[in-house]
Design a protein around this motif. Structure first.
Motif, mmCIF file in Angstrom:
data_model
loop_
_atom_site.group_PDB
_atom_site.id
_atom_site.type_symbol
_atom_site.label_atom_id
_atom_site.label_comp_id
_atom_site.label_asym_id
_atom_site.label_seq_id
_atom_site.Cartn_x
_atom_site.Cartn_y
_atom_site.Cartn_z
ATOM 1 N N UNK A 199 15.342 9.231 8.101
ATOM 2 C CA UNK A 199 15.555 8.831 6.704
ATOM 3 C C UNK A 199 16.076 7.407 6.600
ATOM 4 N N UNK A 200 15.723 6.768 5.496
ATOM 5 C CA UNK A 200 16.232 5.436 5.165
ATOM 6 C C UNK A 200 16.813 5.495 3.761
ATOM 7 N N UNK A 201 17.967 4.899 3.570
ATOM 8 C CA UNK A 201 18.622 4.854 2.261
ATOM 9 C C UNK A 201 18.386 3.501 1.602
ATOM 10 N N UNK A 202 18.325 3.527 0.267
ATOM 11 C CA UNK A 202 18.177 2.267 -0.471
ATOM 12 C C UNK A 202 19.498 1.537 -0.649
ATOM 13 N N UNK A 232 17.348 -2.282 1.132
ATOM 14 C CA UNK A 232 17.306 -2.367 -0.322
ATOM 15 C C UNK A 232 15.905 -2.678 -0.825
ATOM 16 N N UNK A 233 15.644 -2.232 -2.043
ATOM 17 C CA UNK A 233 14.357 -2.487 -2.680
ATOM 18 C C UNK A 233 14.138 -3.973 -2.917
ATOM 19 N N UNK A 234 12.886 -4.346 -3.025
ATOM 20 C CA UNK A 234 12.538 -5.733 -3.319
ATOM 21 C C UNK A 234 11.408 -5.807 -4.326
ATOM 22 N N UNK A 259 19.076 5.638 -8.244
ATOM 23 C CA UNK A 259 19.016 5.246 -6.848
ATOM 24 C C UNK A 259 19.251 3.746 -6.791
ATOM 25 N N UNK A 260 18.163 2.997 -6.670
ATOM 26 C CA UNK A 260 18.225 1.534 -6.766
ATOM 27 C C UNK A 260 17.077 1.113 -7.666
ATOM 28 N N UNK A 308 10.133 -7.312 5.673
ATOM 29 C CA UNK A 308 10.582 -7.733 7.004
ATOM 30 C C UNK A 308 11.632 -6.774 7.562
ATOM 31 N N UNK A 309 12.490 -6.251 6.683
ATOM 32 C CA UNK A 309 13.497 -5.283 7.131
ATOM 33 C C UNK A 309 12.838 -3.990 7.583
ATOM 34 N N UNK A 310 11.834 -3.525 6.822
ATOM 35 C CA UNK A 310 11.110 -2.327 7.240
ATOM 36 C C UNK A 310 10.354 -2.578 8.535
ATOM 37 N N UNK A 311 9.739 -3.738 8.656
ATOM 38 C CA UNK A 311 9.009 -4.075 9.877
ATOM 39 C C UNK A 311 9.933 -4.000 11.090
ATOM 40 N N UNK A 312 11.109 -4.542 10.955
ATOM 41 C CA UNK A 312 12.080 -4.520 12.057
ATOM 42 C C UNK A 312 12.445 -3.083 12.427
#
Length: 362
Positions: free
Chosen positions: A139-142, A164-166, A271-272, A349-353
């Protein structure tokens, strides 16, 4: 990397728009992205993805529990053989089952878009908890608050990341430049799905009292959803159709934010919210309830007015915004300045990492 993104359907709510931005930004980063929608539901989002060369597959799932869709998903996984599978909303168990019966063992990333106990039913949450513990699903949190709710709702988890969302800034133009009222009219904007969390009935009740004091004011709603008819009936019963306007769904609503004087989101829980970030990119003065991940995005008195879930607090905040053009301008310009922290590019980029991190474990 080859990445599969799964969504129940691509309506125009925040989770779907976040996924749209993420998919297109991942494509820009050079990844091959395929999208699977459980339902045969087409929208401006799926149209946009396909126009950018993204393959979108529709599984034609029946309403309700339908495990016949597992074989259809399994076929898509076996044909595409992704390096990463990314799920959103309430379909994790379908995807895990489908992958189990394929020859693919790609890690599954699941974004939790709301407070964990509000995202799923008890039985779906129990199943998801088991899947997080015994399979390579993560799981990933926003926001930090959502991360805390994940720890409360799912036992035995640790080290849940926050991404976080973008938003793609090019989709939110023009930016607001004039903060003076036009002909003295104070125009209030709300954008959101007509659902329990968004508190629409309370917004109407509050605006009725505000409008009695400030008759040269209007409230505009963009959106649709399960509570639309009841909220419309409430406005009709109060004979407020001349000052409460329903605009329905507009895929390009973010390009119209600048036409209004204040953006409000007095939700019961969140959420966000993507709409908050879009309002920031548009340079809008914002009033929002300090719930969920809102305080991870906005700062009270700096780029917004954050209030409790209270009708009187909303009336007071609206009055301050109505009477003070300098306040509107200061908050709006600060929101625009702070919006760069929530770019779609940074999110991708954060998800890619993180994709690469979990891939190295498998």
């Amino acid at each position: 990397m080859k990445i599969m993104q799964f969504m129940p359907e691509f309506g125009l709510a925040g989770a779907e728009r976040m996924a749209e931005t993420l998919i297109l930004e991942l494509q820009k980063l050079g990844h091959e992205v395929m999208v699977v929608s459980l339902y045969d539901f087409h929208s401006s989002i799926t149209d946009n993805l396909e126009q950018h060369g993204i393959q979108v597959k529709y599984m034609n799932k029946k309403v309700g529990l339908d495990y016949s869709v597992v074989s259809a998903i399994r076929k898509e996984i076996r044909d595409f053989m992704p390096d990463i599978i990314h799920t959103h909303r309430h379909l994790l168990h379908y995807v895990v089952l489908s992958r189990m019966f394929s020859s693919c063992n790609a890690p599954i990333i699941h974004t939790v878009h709301n407070e964990a106990r509000k995202e799923l039913t008890d039985i779906h949450r129990w199943v998801s908890n088991l899947l997080f513990l015994v399979t390579n699903a993560y799981p990933i949190a926003l926001t930090d608050l959502i991360k805390d709710t994940i720890y409360e709702a799912y036992r035995g988890l640790k080290d849940v990341p926050v991404i976080m969302n973008g938003v793609n800034a090019d989709m939110v133009k023009p930016v607001k430049e004039n903060y003076e009222l036009t002909n003295g009219e104070f125009k209030i904007l709300h954008v959101g799905r007509f659902a329990e969390a968004k508190n629409h009935a309370a917004i109407v009740e509050t605006f009725e009292k505000f409008h009695e004091k400030y008759p040269n004011s209007s409230l505009t709603f963009f959106g649709t959803g399960e509570f639309f008819d009841s909220v419309k009936a409430l406005v009709d019963s109060k004979n407020m159709n001349d000052c409460v306007i329903f605009k329905g769904v507009d895929p390009k609503v973010a390009t119209r934010f600048h036409e209004y004087d204040v953006f409000i989101l007095p939700s019961l829980y969140e959420g966000m919210p993507i709409t908050i970030i879009e309002a920031m990119f548009a340079g809008m003065p914002i009033i929002a309830t300090n719930v969920g991940g809102v305080s991870n995005v906005l700062t009270d008195q700096e780029d917004s007015l954050l209030i409790p879930v209270d009708n009187d607090a909303l009336i007071s905040a609206l009055g301050k915004m109505k009477d003070d053009a300098s306040l509107r301008e200061r908050l709006g310009k600060n929101a625009l300045r702070n919006s760069h922290k929530f770019s779609g590019e940074q999110m991708a980029k954060s998800y890619e990492e993180y994709y690469m991190k979990v891939s190295s474990k498998n």
